[in-house]
Design an enzyme around this catalytic site. Structure first.
Site, mmCIF file in Angstrom:
data_model
loop_
_atom_site.group_PDB
_atom_site.id
_atom_site.type_symbol
_atom_site.label_atom_id
_atom_site.label_comp_id
_atom_site.label_asym_id
_atom_site.label_seq_id
_atom_site.Cartn_x
_atom_site.Cartn_y
_atom_site.Cartn_z
ATOM 1 N N THR A 283 0.849 -1.195 0.000
ATOM 2 C CA THR A 283 0.000 0.000 0.000
ATOM 3 C C THR A 283 0.877 1.235 0.000
ATOM 4 O O THR A 283 1.998 1.211 0.512
ATOM 5 C CB THR A 283 -0.929 0.060 1.232
ATOM 6 O OG1 THR A 283 -1.839 1.143 1.063
ATOM 7 C CG2 THR A 283 -0.166 0.269 2.522
ATOM 8 N N ASN B 39 -0.914 4.014 0.980
ATOM 9 C CA ASN B 39 -1.839 4.809 1.784
ATOM 10 C C ASN B 39 -1.232 4.971 3.186
ATOM 11 O O ASN B 39 -1.098 4.017 3.942
ATOM 12 C CB ASN B 39 -3.190 4.062 1.829
ATOM 13 C CG ASN B 39 -4.222 4.724 2.730
ATOM 14 O OD1 ASN B 39 -3.890 5.379 3.712
ATOM 15 N ND2 ASN B 39 -5.487 4.533 2.395
ATOM 16 N N LYS C 117 -3.310 3.762 6.220
ATOM 17 C CA LYS C 117 -3.310 2.305 6.397
ATOM 18 C C LYS C 117 -1.989 1.841 6.989
ATOM 19 O O LYS C 117 -1.960 1.003 7.878
ATOM 20 C CB LYS C 117 -3.460 1.620 5.032
ATOM 21 C CG LYS C 117 -4.846 1.392 4.592
ATOM 22 C CD LYS C 117 -4.769 0.444 3.410
ATOM 23 C CE LYS C 117 -6.061 0.285 2.709
ATOM 24 N NZ LYS C 117 -5.947 -0.609 1.553
ATOM 25 N N ASP D 14 -7.409 -5.728 1.102
ATOM 26 C CA ASP D 14 -8.451 -5.059 0.347
ATOM 27 C C ASP D 14 -9.670 -4.971 1.253
ATOM 28 O O ASP D 14 -9.980 -5.920 1.975
ATOM 29 C CB ASP D 14 -8.788 -5.825 -0.943
ATOM 30 C CG ASP D 14 -9.456 -4.893 -1.942
ATOM 31 O OD1 ASP D 14 -9.032 -3.730 -2.069
ATOM 32 O OD2 ASP D 14 -10.424 -5.319 -2.608
ATOM 33 N N PHE E 233 -9.941 7.976 7.521
ATOM 34 C CA PHE E 233 -10.060 8.258 6.084
ATOM 35 C C PHE E 233 -11.313 7.569 5.538
ATOM 36 O O PHE E 233 -12.023 6.862 6.268
ATOM 37 C CB PHE E 233 -8.796 7.789 5.332
ATOM 38 C CG PHE E 233 -8.616 6.295 5.310
ATOM 39 C CD1 PHE E 233 -8.130 5.615 6.414
ATOM 40 C CD2 PHE E 233 -8.950 5.563 4.169
ATOM 41 C CE1 PHE E 233 -7.979 4.233 6.397
ATOM 42 C CE2 PHE E 233 -8.788 4.180 4.141
ATOM 43 C CZ PHE E 233 -8.308 3.516 5.257
ATOM 44 N N ARG F 115 -9.818 -3.783 9.844
ATOM 45 C CA ARG F 115 -8.390 -3.956 9.528
ATOM 46 C C ARG F 115 -7.622 -4.390 10.769
ATOM 47 O O ARG F 115 -6.750 -5.248 10.699
ATOM 48 C CB ARG F 115 -7.806 -2.665 8.942
ATOM 49 C CG ARG F 115 -6.408 -2.855 8.342
ATOM 50 C CD ARG F 115 -5.929 -1.668 7.537
ATOM 51 N NE ARG F 115 -6.815 -1.357 6.442
ATOM 52 C CZ ARG F 115 -7.746 -0.408 6.456
ATOM 53 N NH1 ARG F 115 -7.883 0.367 7.521
ATOM 54 N NH2 ARG F 115 -8.541 -0.209 5.448
HETATM 55 P P1 IMP Z 1 -8.822 -0.451 -0.198
HETATM 56 O O1 IMP Z 1 -9.003 -0.996 -1.565
HETATM 57 O O2 IMP Z 1 -8.550 -1.469 0.822
HETATM 58 O O3 IMP Z 1 -7.874 0.697 -0.166
HETATM 59 O O4 IMP Z 1 -10.210 0.175 0.256
HETATM 60 C C1 IMP Z 1 -11.180 0.610 -0.661
HETATM 61 C C2 IMP Z 1 -11.905 1.819 -0.131
HETATM 62 O O5 IMP Z 1 -12.624 1.451 1.035
HETATM 63 C C3 IMP Z 1 -11.028 2.996 0.271
HETATM 64 O O6 IMP Z 1 -10.768 3.837 -0.811
HETATM 65 C C4 IMP Z 1 -11.888 3.682 1.297
HETATM 66 O O7 IMP Z 1 -12.837 4.491 0.659
HETATM 67 C C5 IMP Z 1 -12.612 2.527 1.943
HETATM 68 N N1 IMP Z 1 -11.933 2.101 3.171
HETATM 69 C C6 IMP Z 1 -10.987 1.140 3.317
HETATM 70 N N2 IMP Z 1 -10.611 1.031 4.595
HETATM 71 C C7 IMP Z 1 -11.340 1.949 5.268
HETATM 72 C C8 IMP Z 1 -11.385 2.327 6.638
HETATM 73 O O8 IMP Z 1 -10.689 1.802 7.517
HETATM 74 N N3 IMP Z 1 -12.256 3.315 6.942
HETATM 75 C C9 IMP Z 1 -13.057 3.914 6.020
HETATM 76 N N4 IMP Z 1 -13.032 3.628 4.738
HETATM 77 C C10 IMP Z 1 -12.183 2.630 4.364
#
Ligand code: IMP
Length: 197
Positions: free
Chosen positions: A7, A9, A12, A68, A148, A177
């Protein structure tokens, strides 16, 4: 132990580092010279986590993991789910995603939702999957500035504040997470303990 976390991010990264503790040094794709976007083109969280981890492993040959996450909203048939990042636009526009979610839930009394995280770990070439879930509900306005994504709209069951109103420690204690990463950490610690014997 040094391990690549697929990642870029920063939120994260710090959440996961806090749960794993000092015994693990997390390395980002960028620190390994991988600057392109890591592909995530699958239709499930498992598929995407796996695709991201395998991509990094193929490029580096190193141990790595990817996560994810999706927000699954009951009244929307599980949407945005695997499409959570690109719900409103093609980019990761958190504000636009939150506005669209509130619009799609307007007038709906069923506000139940859950976050689900899947982690794919590739260790010595073998894949292991870990899952973390937190159940909760979507409120009708944004509250809080921490975290976020959908954090300002989500209140986990048993709590009265959104994730965005919690400290990172409070969020990690109950979050999707946090739960998935604790399973990952337990697994890695059990291997370390076994090799020390
Ligand atoms: P990712 O593919 O795991 O990065 O997550 C996809 C999307 O889910 C991100 O762009 C966020 O909009 C949302 N997301 C993931 N984790 C969180 C969290 O812990 N809190 C709030 N939104 C999240």
């Amino acid at each position: 132990m040094k391990i690549i976390f697929a990642t870029n991010n920063a939120h994260k990264l710090s959440e996961v580092q806090a749960v794993l503790g000092d015994g693990f040094t997390l390395v980002t794709p960028r620190q390994c010279g991988i600057t392109e976007e890591i592909p995530e083109e699958q239709e499930t969280l498992e598929g995407n986590a796996s695709q991201k981890a395998r991509y990094i492993h193929d490029r580096t040959g190193e141990n790595c993991f990817a996560d994810d996450t999706g927000l699954e909203v009951a009244a929307l048939g599980g949407a945005p789910g695997v499409h959570s990042a690109r719900y409103a636009t093609d980019g990761h526009d958190f504000a636009a995603n939150n506005r669209l979610l509130l619009r799609n839930l307007e007038g709906k009394s069923d506000r139940r939702a859950r976050f689900r995280t899947v982690i794919s770990l590739i260790l010595n070439g073998e894949e292991h999957l870990f899952e973390g879930v937190v159940e909760g509900r979507i409120i009708d306005h944004e509250a809080g500035h921490e975290g976020f994504g959908y954090d300002p709209l989500f209140i986990p069951d048993g709590c009265e504040r959104t994730f965005a109103e919690m400290s990172p420690e409070e969020k990690n204690a109950v979050s999707h997470r946090g739960r998935a990463v604790r399973k990952l950490a337990e697994y890695l610690h059990s291997l370390e303990a076994a090799t020390e014997k």
